[in-house]
Design a protein around this motif. Structure first.
Motif, PDB file in Angstrom:
ATOM      1  N   VAL A 170      12.605 -10.555 -13.136  1.00  0.00           N
ATOM      2  CA  VAL A 170      12.596  -9.621 -12.018  1.00  0.00           C
ATOM      3  C   VAL A 170      12.590 -10.381 -10.699  1.00  0.00           C
ATOM      4  O   VAL A 170      13.347 -10.070  -9.774  1.00  0.00           O
ATOM      5  N   CYS A 171      11.748 -11.406 -10.634  1.00  0.00           N
ATOM      6  CA  CYS A 171      11.626 -12.232  -9.434  1.00  0.00           C
ATOM      7  C   CYS A 171      12.969 -12.864  -9.066  1.00  0.00           C
ATOM      8  O   CYS A 171      13.398 -12.834  -7.910  1.00  0.00           O
ATOM      9  N   GLY A 172      13.651 -13.421 -10.054  1.00  0.00           N
ATOM     10  CA  GLY A 172      14.923 -14.088  -9.806  1.00  0.00           C
ATOM     11  C   GLY A 172      16.037 -13.135  -9.431  1.00  0.00           C
ATOM     12  O   GLY A 172      16.863 -13.433  -8.560  1.00  0.00           O
ATOM     13  N   ILE A 173      16.084 -11.988 -10.101  1.00  0.00           N
ATOM     14  CA  ILE A 173      17.112 -10.993  -9.781  1.00  0.00           C
ATOM     15  C   ILE A 173      16.954 -10.528  -8.342  1.00  0.00           C
ATOM     16  O   ILE A 173      17.930 -10.444  -7.583  1.00  0.00           O
ATOM     17  N   LYS A 174      15.726 -10.264  -7.930  1.00  0.00           N
ATOM     18  CA  LYS A 174      15.476  -9.838  -6.551  1.00  0.00           C
ATOM     19  C   LYS A 174      15.951 -10.897  -5.561  1.00  0.00           C
ATOM     20  O   LYS A 174      16.512 -10.576  -4.507  1.00  0.00           O
ATOM     21  N   SER A 175      15.751 -12.151  -5.888  1.00  0.00           N
ATOM     22  CA  SER A 175      16.160 -13.252  -5.012  1.00  0.00           C
ATOM     23  C   SER A 175      17.671 -13.281  -4.827  1.00  0.00           C
ATOM     24  O   SER A 175      18.176 -13.385  -3.713  1.00  0.00           O
ATOM     25  N   GLY A 176      18.406 -13.206  -5.944  1.00  0.00           N
ATOM     26  CA  GLY A 176      19.863 -13.241  -5.873  1.00  0.00           C
ATOM     27  C   GLY A 176      20.435 -12.046  -5.135  1.00  0.00           C
ATOM     28  O   GLY A 176      21.356 -12.181  -4.321  1.00  0.00           O
ATOM     29  N   VAL A 177      19.874 -10.862  -5.409  1.00  0.00           N
ATOM     30  CA  VAL A 177      20.339  -9.641  -4.743  1.00  0.00           C
ATOM     31  C   VAL A 177      20.047  -9.717  -3.245  1.00  0.00           C
ATOM     32  O   VAL A 177      20.885  -9.347  -2.407  1.00  0.00           O
ATOM     33  N   ALA A 178      18.864 -10.222  -2.882  1.00  0.00           N
ATOM     34  CA  ALA A 178      18.503 -10.349  -1.470  1.00  0.00           C
ATOM     35  C   ALA A 178      19.404 -11.337  -0.737  1.00  0.00           C
ATOM     36  O   ALA A 178      19.581 -11.236   0.481  1.00  0.00           O
ATOM     37  N   ALA A 179      19.988 -12.283  -1.495  1.00  0.00           N
ATOM     38  CA  ALA A 179      20.908 -13.254  -0.906  1.00  0.00           C
ATOM     39  C   ALA A 179      22.322 -12.699  -0.784  1.00  0.00           C
ATOM     40  O   ALA A 179      23.237 -13.401  -0.355  1.00  0.00           O
ATOM     41  N   GLY A 180      22.504 -11.444  -1.172  1.00  0.00           N
ATOM     42  CA  GLY A 180      23.785 -10.780  -0.987  1.00  0.00           C
ATOM     43  C   GLY A 180      24.781 -10.964  -2.105  1.00  0.00           C
ATOM     44  O   GLY A 180      25.984 -10.784  -1.892  1.00  0.00           O
ATOM     45  N   MET A 181      24.310 -11.315  -3.293  1.00  0.00           N
ATOM     46  CA  MET A 181      25.218 -11.548  -4.417  1.00  0.00           C
ATOM     47  C   MET A 181      24.921 -10.617  -5.582  1.00  0.00           C
ATOM     48  O   MET A 181      23.766 -10.236  -5.790  1.00  0.00           O
ATOM     49  N   PRO A 182      25.943 -10.273  -6.370  1.00  0.00           N
ATOM     50  CA  PRO A 182      25.677  -9.541  -7.614  1.00  0.00           C
ATOM     51  C   PRO A 182      24.986 -10.472  -8.598  1.00  0.00           C
ATOM     52  O   PRO A 182      25.301 -11.667  -8.654  1.00  0.00           O
ATOM     53  N   VAL A 183      24.040  -9.931  -9.338  1.00  0.00           N
ATOM     54  CA  VAL A 183      23.285 -10.723 -10.318  1.00  0.00           C
ATOM     55  C   VAL A 183      23.496 -10.129 -11.703  1.00  0.00           C
ATOM     56  O   VAL A 183      23.315  -8.930 -11.909  1.00  0.00           O
ATOM     57  N   ILE A 184      23.880 -10.982 -12.635  1.00  0.00           N
ATOM     58  CA  ILE A 184      23.973 -10.578 -14.033  1.00  0.00           C
ATOM     59  C   ILE A 184      22.644 -10.946 -14.683  1.00  0.00           C
ATOM     60  O   ILE A 184      22.273 -12.117 -14.745  1.00  0.00           O
ATOM     61  N   GLY A 185      21.923  -9.939 -15.128  1.00  0.00           N
ATOM     62  CA  GLY A 185      20.611 -10.174 -15.706  1.00  0.00           C
ATOM     63  C   GLY A 185      20.665 -10.390 -17.202  1.00  0.00           C
ATOM     64  O   GLY A 185      21.380  -9.689 -17.911  1.00  0.00           O
ATOM     65  N   LEU A 186      19.916 -11.376 -17.683  1.00  0.00           N
ATOM     66  CA  LEU A 186      19.803 -11.636 -19.109  1.00  0.00           C
ATOM     67  C   LEU A 186      18.475 -11.101 -19.622  1.00  0.00           C
ATOM     68  O   LEU A 186      17.447 -11.231 -18.956  1.00  0.00           O
TER      69      LEU A 186
END
Length: 249
Positions: free
Chosen positions: A195-211
Motif C-alpha cells: 500500500v505504501c509503495g503504490i501510494k508513492s508511485g501514484v503520488a509521483a504521477g505514474m500508473p502503478v501495477i500492484g502485485l
C-alpha cells in the motif's frame, strides 16, 4: 518539493490502465515483494529477533500484523513500533545489524524471484527501456538482494527511501529515480506490492501495477489506487496491457 516533468495533479489516482503512457520509456520496480519473495523472510527474521528484546512481551506476532505494520514502510516508521525511549541509537544500530544477518542467512537458501520476473526483465531489455529499483529498505539490504538475484547490472539506478527528502509513501523516491534517469513520469510505470509503495508511485504521477505477492488483502491495495493488480509477472492481464503498449508504440 520541485516536481519532475510529467507530474500532473489531475491524473493522480485516475489511472485505469497503462495505455496512456505510450510510448513507454521507463519501468520502475520496488524490491521487497516485487522482485522477490523477501517479505516472508523479513517476517521470519523479525519473528526470530524480536522476542530477544521483549517486544510484545515475547509473544510472537502474526504475518498479518507484519504486513499491516511493517511491509513497505521506512525504517523510521518501523522503529516507532519496535523501540521505546529506553533504546538508544547504539541499541537500534545493533538490532538492525543483527536483523540483517538473520535475513541474509535465510535468503541464501530461500530467496526466490517472483514468478515470471526473468521474462519481464528480458522484455524490458529487448526494448531498451530505462529501469530503476526504488525501495524503502536500507541500501545494504537492497544491494544484497539485487546481487543475490543477479540483477545488480540490470538496473540503471538504485534509489533508497532514507536517502531522499521523504521516503515512500511520499513521491520523492520515484521522482528522484526519474530525475536520475532523465525521464518523465508521462512515459513510465511502476511495479509495487505494498500500500505504501503504490501510494508513492501514484503520488509521483505514474500508473502503478500492484502485485499481490505480499499483501493478500486486495481491498487495501486497491484503495491505494493502482492501475490494476496482478498475481505475478506471468499474469495474462499484465501481458495484455504490455502488448497494447507495443501496438500503440
Amino acid at each position: 518539493m520541485i516536481l519532475e516533468p510529467g507530474y500532473e495533479n489531475d491524473k493522480v489516482g485516475k489511472f485505469d490502465d497503462i495505455s496512456g503512457i505510450a510510448p513507454l520509456q521507463t519501468v520502475l520496480f520496488d524490491i521487497d515483494g516485487t522482485l522477490c519473495h523477501s517479505e516472508s523472510l523479513h517476517y521470519l527474521a523479525l519473528k526470530e529477533l524480536l522476542p530477544t528484546i521483549g517486544f510484545n512481551n515475547g509473544i510472537p506476532f502474526t504475518k498479518e500484523f507484519y504486513v499491516k505494520n511493517f511491509s513497505g514502510k521506512h525504517n523510521s516508521e518501523i522503529e516507532v513500533s519496535l523501540f521505546s525511549k529506553d533504546h538508544d541509537d547504539a541499541f537500534k544500530l545493533k538490532f538492525g545489524d543483527d536483523l540483517f544477518e538473520i535475513f541474509k542467512r535465510l535468503a541464501v537458501e530461500q530467496l526466490e524471484p517472483v514468478k515470471g520476473l526473468n521474462k519481464m526483465c528480458e522484455w524490458i531489455k529487448k526494448r531498451g527501456y530505462k529501469r530503476a529499483a526504488v525501495t524503502n529498505c536500507p541500501r545494504k539490504n537492497a544491494e544484497f538482494i539485487l546481487k543475490t538475484l543477479g540483477l545488480t547490472d540490470f538496473f540503471d539506478v538504485l534509489v533508497i527511501g532514507n536517502e531522499c527528502e521523504n521516503p515512500k509513501p511520499f513521491p520523492d523516491p520515484y521522482l528522484k529515480a526519474l530525475q536520475l534517469l532523465g525521464e518523465s513520469a508521462a512515459h513510465a510505470f511502476v511495479f509495487e506490492d505494498s500500500v505504501c509503495g503504490i501510494k508513492s508511485g501514484v503520488a509521483a504521477g505514474m500508473p502503478v501495477i500492484g502485485l499481490t505477492t505480499s499483501n493478500k488483502d486486495q481491498k487495501s491495495l486497491l484503495e491505494a489506487k493502482p492501475a490494476f493488480l496482478i498475481k505475478d509477472y506471468e499474469d495474462p492481464k499484465l501481458w495484455t496491457a504490455l502488448e497494447q503498449l507495443d501496438n500503440l508504440a
